[in-house]
Write a protein that holds these residues in place. Structure first.
Motif, PDB file in Angstrom:
ATOM      1  N   LEU A  61       0.137  -2.602   0.094  1.00  0.00           N
ATOM      2  CA  LEU A  61       0.428  -3.798  -0.691  1.00  0.00           C
ATOM      3  C   LEU A  61       0.376  -3.505  -2.184  1.00  0.00           C
ATOM      4  CD1 LEU A  61       1.012  -6.810  -0.902  1.00  0.00           C
ATOM      5  CD2 LEU A  61      -1.457  -7.219  -0.769  1.00  0.00           C
ATOM      6  N   VAL A  91       3.380  -4.300  -4.747  1.00  0.00           N
ATOM      7  CA  VAL A  91       3.215  -5.162  -5.921  1.00  0.00           C
ATOM      8  C   VAL A  91       3.622  -4.420  -7.195  1.00  0.00           C
ATOM      9  CG1 VAL A  91       1.514  -6.362  -7.359  1.00  0.00           C
ATOM     10  CG2 VAL A  91       1.454  -6.613  -4.869  1.00  0.00           C
ATOM     11  N   TRP A 130      10.836  -4.174  -2.416  1.00  0.00           N
ATOM     12  CA  TRP A 130       9.803  -4.457  -1.411  1.00  0.00           C
ATOM     13  C   TRP A 130      10.017  -3.582  -0.172  1.00  0.00           C
ATOM     14  CZ3 TRP A 130       8.052  -5.448   3.293  1.00  0.00           C
ATOM     15  CH2 TRP A 130       6.813  -6.068   3.436  1.00  0.00           C
ATOM     16  N   ASP A 147       2.464 -11.809   4.447  1.00  0.00           N
ATOM     17  CA  ASP A 147       2.236 -12.942   3.545  1.00  0.00           C
ATOM     18  C   ASP A 147       2.940 -12.731   2.211  1.00  0.00           C
ATOM     19  OD1 ASP A 147       0.691 -14.105   5.489  1.00  0.00           O
ATOM     20  OD2 ASP A 147      -1.235 -13.575   4.566  1.00  0.00           O
ATOM     21  N   HIS A 148       2.872 -11.519   1.680  1.00  0.00           N
ATOM     22  CA  HIS A 148       3.506 -11.222   0.396  1.00  0.00           C
ATOM     23  C   HIS A 148       5.019 -11.311   0.507  1.00  0.00           C
ATOM     24  CE1 HIS A 148       4.846  -8.736  -3.063  1.00  0.00           C
ATOM     25  NE2 HIS A 148       3.774  -9.242  -3.649  1.00  0.00           N
ATOM     26  N   GLU A 188       6.132 -14.919   0.771  1.00  0.00           N
ATOM     27  CA  GLU A 188       6.092 -15.582  -0.538  1.00  0.00           C
ATOM     28  C   GLU A 188       7.291 -15.181  -1.391  1.00  0.00           C
ATOM     29  OE1 GLU A 188       3.148 -15.871  -4.470  1.00  0.00           O
ATOM     30  OE2 GLU A 188       2.395 -15.032  -2.577  1.00  0.00           O
TER      31      GLU A 188
END
Length: 204
Positions: free
Chosen positions: A76, A80, A98, A135-136, A139
């Motif tokens: 993650l 990010v 991503w 989850d990322h 979003e």
């Protein structure tokens, strides 16, 4: 003149000591396997007394669970950082970034991933439907839809679908053994991510 006070031995912060134990365990688990590794070998590798292990972990299974969490967090963090280098309005670039960063994180630590998530004790099935990576991504998809970059009726469903497709591909044995094979794989994954959101992939 007063004598200098005797310096007290410096101790490492608990978080750093825990991380060193995990790193030693990871190396030994990969070399020997979880069952064949002893707690004494882990503490020796970390340069601490055996009793220190139990200040941070209850068992080798506990260490393995911590390694799982550290692995996913590292992936993650890479995502990010990579997505963060894209322009705010570049949603296509963010989605492509991503996919590449996530796949790269798995490929770069394939041995650890197999150890932590495939070897006994196995991870729960829920990890493939709900985790910090999904989850990322969910979003990101929801935010992009909100800005009109693409249409996504159910960002959560789409995120689970894409993550599991990526996860299944990168964990095939020998999937990216050469630099050219890796580049081709990352390009194909990126193209499928873009197409899933109705974006032109640049690959016919």
């Amino acid at each position: 003149m007063l004598a200098n006070p005797v310096s007290k031995p410096r101790t490492k912060p608990p978080g750093e000591r825990r991380d060193e134990l995990m790193t030693a365990a990871e190396r030994l688990f990969l070399e020997k396997g979880v069952e064949q590794t002893t707690i004494e070998e882990i503490t020796t590798g970390a340069g601490v007394a055996k009793g220190t292990f139990y200040l941070h972990f209850s068992s080798k299974a506990d260490v393995l669970q911590a390694l799982r969490s550290r692995f996913v967090q590292a992936v993650l963090d890479g995502i990010v950082a990579t997505v963060g280098r894209c322009r705010q309005e570049d949603w296509r670039g963010k989605l492509a970034a991503w996919s590449t960063a996530c796949a790269t994180g798995y490929l770069d630590a394939a041995g650890l991933h197999h150890l932590a998530f495939v070897a006994a004790p196995p991870a729960t099935r829920e990890g493939l439907s709900r985790n910090i990576l999904i989850d990322h991504l969910s979003e990101l998809i929801a935010d992009g839809a909100g800005e009109g970059a693409w249409s996504a009726d159910d960002p959560g469903f789409t995120a689970v679908f894409l993550f599991n497709a990526l996860h299944g591909i990168v964990n095939q044995p020998g999937i990216a053994e050469t630099p050219s094979a890796r580049a081709g794989l990352l390009g194909a994954i990126e193209a499928h991510f873009l197409r899933a959101l109705g974006l032109w992939s640049g690959i016919d």
